[in-house]
Design an enzyme around this catalytic site. Structure first.
Site, short mmCIF file in Angstrom:
data_model
loop_
_atom_site.label_atom_id
_atom_site.label_comp_id
_atom_site.label_asym_id
_atom_site.label_seq_id
_atom_site.Cartn_x
_atom_site.Cartn_y
_atom_site.Cartn_z
N TYR A 36 -18.61 -27.89 1.63
CA TYR A 36 -17.54 -26.89 2.23
C TYR A 36 -18.20 -26.31 3.65
O TYR A 36 -19.30 -25.87 3.77
CB TYR A 36 -17.69 -25.42 1.24
CG TYR A 36 -17.18 -25.71 -0.30
CD1 TYR A 36 -16.41 -26.85 -0.40
CD2 TYR A 36 -17.61 -24.98 -1.43
CE1 TYR A 36 -15.92 -26.87 -1.73
CE2 TYR A 36 -17.19 -25.26 -2.62
CZ TYR A 36 -16.33 -26.16 -2.86
OH TYR A 36 -15.82 -26.42 -4.12
N PRO B 205 -8.60 -21.09 -10.53
CA PRO B 205 -8.27 -20.21 -11.69
C PRO B 205 -7.13 -19.18 -11.29
O PRO B 205 -6.52 -18.67 -12.16
CB PRO B 205 -9.66 -19.35 -11.83
CG PRO B 205 -10.51 -19.31 -10.68
CD PRO B 205 -9.92 -20.85 -10.00
N LEU B 206 -7.13 -18.86 -9.94
CA LEU B 206 -6.01 -17.79 -9.48
C LEU B 206 -4.85 -18.77 -9.05
O LEU B 206 -3.74 -18.22 -8.23
CB LEU B 206 -6.46 -16.89 -8.47
CG LEU B 206 -7.71 -16.11 -9.03
CD1 LEU B 206 -8.31 -15.24 -7.68
CD2 LEU B 206 -7.16 -15.20 -10.08
N GLY C 269 -5.31 -21.21 -6.62
CA GLY C 269 -5.88 -21.75 -5.41
C GLY C 269 -5.50 -21.37 -4.02
O GLY C 269 -5.32 -20.04 -4.07
N PHE C 270 -5.29 -22.22 -3.24
CA PHE C 270 -5.01 -21.73 -1.91
C PHE C 270 -3.71 -20.86 -1.69
O PHE C 270 -3.54 -20.05 -0.85
CB PHE C 270 -4.86 -22.96 -0.63
CG PHE C 270 -6.14 -23.48 -0.68
CD1 PHE C 270 -7.07 -23.22 0.24
CD2 PHE C 270 -6.54 -24.84 -1.42
CE1 PHE C 270 -8.39 -23.77 0.33
CE2 PHE C 270 -7.66 -25.52 -1.19
CZ PHE C 270 -8.52 -24.90 -0.38
N THR C 271 -2.79 -21.26 -2.78
CA THR C 271 -1.59 -20.30 -2.78
C THR C 271 -1.60 -19.61 -4.17
O THR C 271 -1.25 -20.22 -5.19
CB THR C 271 -0.41 -21.18 -2.83
OG1 THR C 271 -0.47 -22.09 -1.55
CG2 THR C 271 0.87 -20.22 -2.61
N LEU D 235 -1.28 -17.96 -7.68
CA LEU D 235 -0.08 -17.62 -8.63
C LEU D 235 0.80 -16.82 -8.21
O LEU D 235 0.46 -15.70 -8.03
CB LEU D 235 -0.71 -17.51 -9.86
CG LEU D 235 -1.66 -18.34 -10.59
CD1 LEU D 235 -2.34 -17.94 -11.96
CD2 LEU D 235 -0.98 -19.68 -10.83
#
Ligand SMILES: NC(=O)c1ccc[n+]([C@@H]2O[C@H](COP(=O)([O-])OP(=O)(O)OC[C@H]3O[C@@H](n4cnc5c(N)ncnc54)[C@H](OP(=O)(O)O)[C@@H]3O)[C@@H](O)[C@H]2O)c1
Length: 297
Positions: A64, A215-216, A218-220, A222
């Site tokens: 990263y 979990p949410l 990612g980059f976009t 939900l």
């Protein structure tokens, strides 16, 4: 009691437990997880705030940035509190333009362990996930024996305490467990991406942690009308509902939501206290293709 304590605890390795709600540090690097962040001061503040709020499970990697996220963790948190479990991953590298490339040769894996040790200022890495890169976008079949044997050798040399697997199929988990004890599996999973439903249940029975990445979303993150409606009915945010749903989905799920924002961090940690009523769970189940409530245990 802090928010995080409400999430419960789960074993990660022989002698360690972590709170089920942790933090993923990937979003702290620059745009595209490449280069330094726009505001390194804020990145370090988010890390300190996570620990101040009781987070004791931090997910990172030396690819990263590369190196940037680990260096921020070291600058912000070293010397580390003894209850902090730092989990890193190896198996990928970045091109000069930020592409994600496989780095699974013995030399690359060994170098990656040493890069993590140096940049995190550690003598031993608590958990190292072997990130399989046969297909960058998702798990793809193929033997993982060669790279995992290299990591197991590094473990025998005392540089790594526990081993996990990432971006793997159920067959690869089985193959891996014949080579080395596996303490966690880190794959793409969330409310709407549920390819691993059966694997999660198998791992739960085997007392192996499952750590969903993205979990949410990612980059976009939900977006769904149902998710927004459920959130509004509970006086919560959609991201809190997405995290609370994962916490109730299976006891071996450990969360590492990523954020570069203090406000989002606070919001995400508060999700540990959100209890989803059966009507909300039933509505959310339909987003993932209608898995039955009985099987969701
Ligand atoms: N093993 C692997 O291959 C792999 C792959 C990807 C990630 N990971 C790990 O998994 C962790 C989690 O994944 P992730 O960070 O990519 O994705 P994620 O946790 O699903 O979502 C992160 C995204 O959601 C936004 N976000 C976070 N909290 C929010 C909130 N309360 N409201 C609105 N937006 C919010 C973040 O933006 P802001 O910064 O603006 O909050 C960011 O864009 C990573 O940090 C990393 O450690 C592993």
């Amino acid at each position: 009691m802090t928010h995080v304590e409400h999430s419960g605890i789960y074993r990660l390795g022989d002698e360690r437990s972590v709170h089920r709600l942790g933090y993923g540090a990937m979003q702290l690097a620059g745009p595209g997880v490449f280069g330094p962040p726009r505001d390194p001061h804020m990145a370090r503040a988010v890390l300190r705030a996570a620990l101040d709020a009781g987070v004791d499970h931090l997910d990172t990697s030396d690819f990263y940035g590369p190196h940037v996220t680990n260096q921020l963790i070291r600058e912000a948190l070293h010397p580390y509190p003894k209850e902090l479990t730092l989990v890193t991953k190896i198996g990928a590298k970045r091109s000069a333009t930020g592409d994600w490339l496989p780095a699974l040769s013995p030399a690359e894996l060994t170098q990656a362990v040493h890069d993590n040790l140096r940049n995190l200022a550690l003598d031993v890495l608590e958990v190292v996930n072997l990130r399989i890169m046969f297909d960058r976008h998702g798990p793809a079949e193929g033997s993982i024996e060669e790279p995992l044997t290299v990591l197991a050798d590094l473990q025998r040399r005392g540089l790594v305490r526990h081993i996990g697997l990432s971006n793997v199929t159920a067959a690869q988990v089985n193959e891996g467990r014949r080579i080395s004890p596996i303490v966690c599996v880190q794959n793409h999973y969330n409310l709407v991406h549920r390819n691993d439903d059966a694997l999660i249940d198998t791992l739960a029975r085997e007392h192996i942690a499952y750590v969903p990445f993205f979990p949410l979303g990612g980059f976009t993150p939900l977006q769904s009308d149902t998710l927004s409606e459920v959130a509004a009915s509970l006086g919560a945010t959609p991201m809190q509902v997405a995290l609370a749903w994962l916490l109730q989905r299976a006891p071996n799920i450990l969360l590492i939501p990523g954020t570069s924002s203090l406000q989002h961090l606070e919001e995400n940690l508060a999700a540990a206290e959100l209890i989803l009523p059966p009507t909300a769970i039933a509505a959310l189940e339909r987003l993932g293709g209608g898995r039955s409530l009985d099987a969701a245990g």
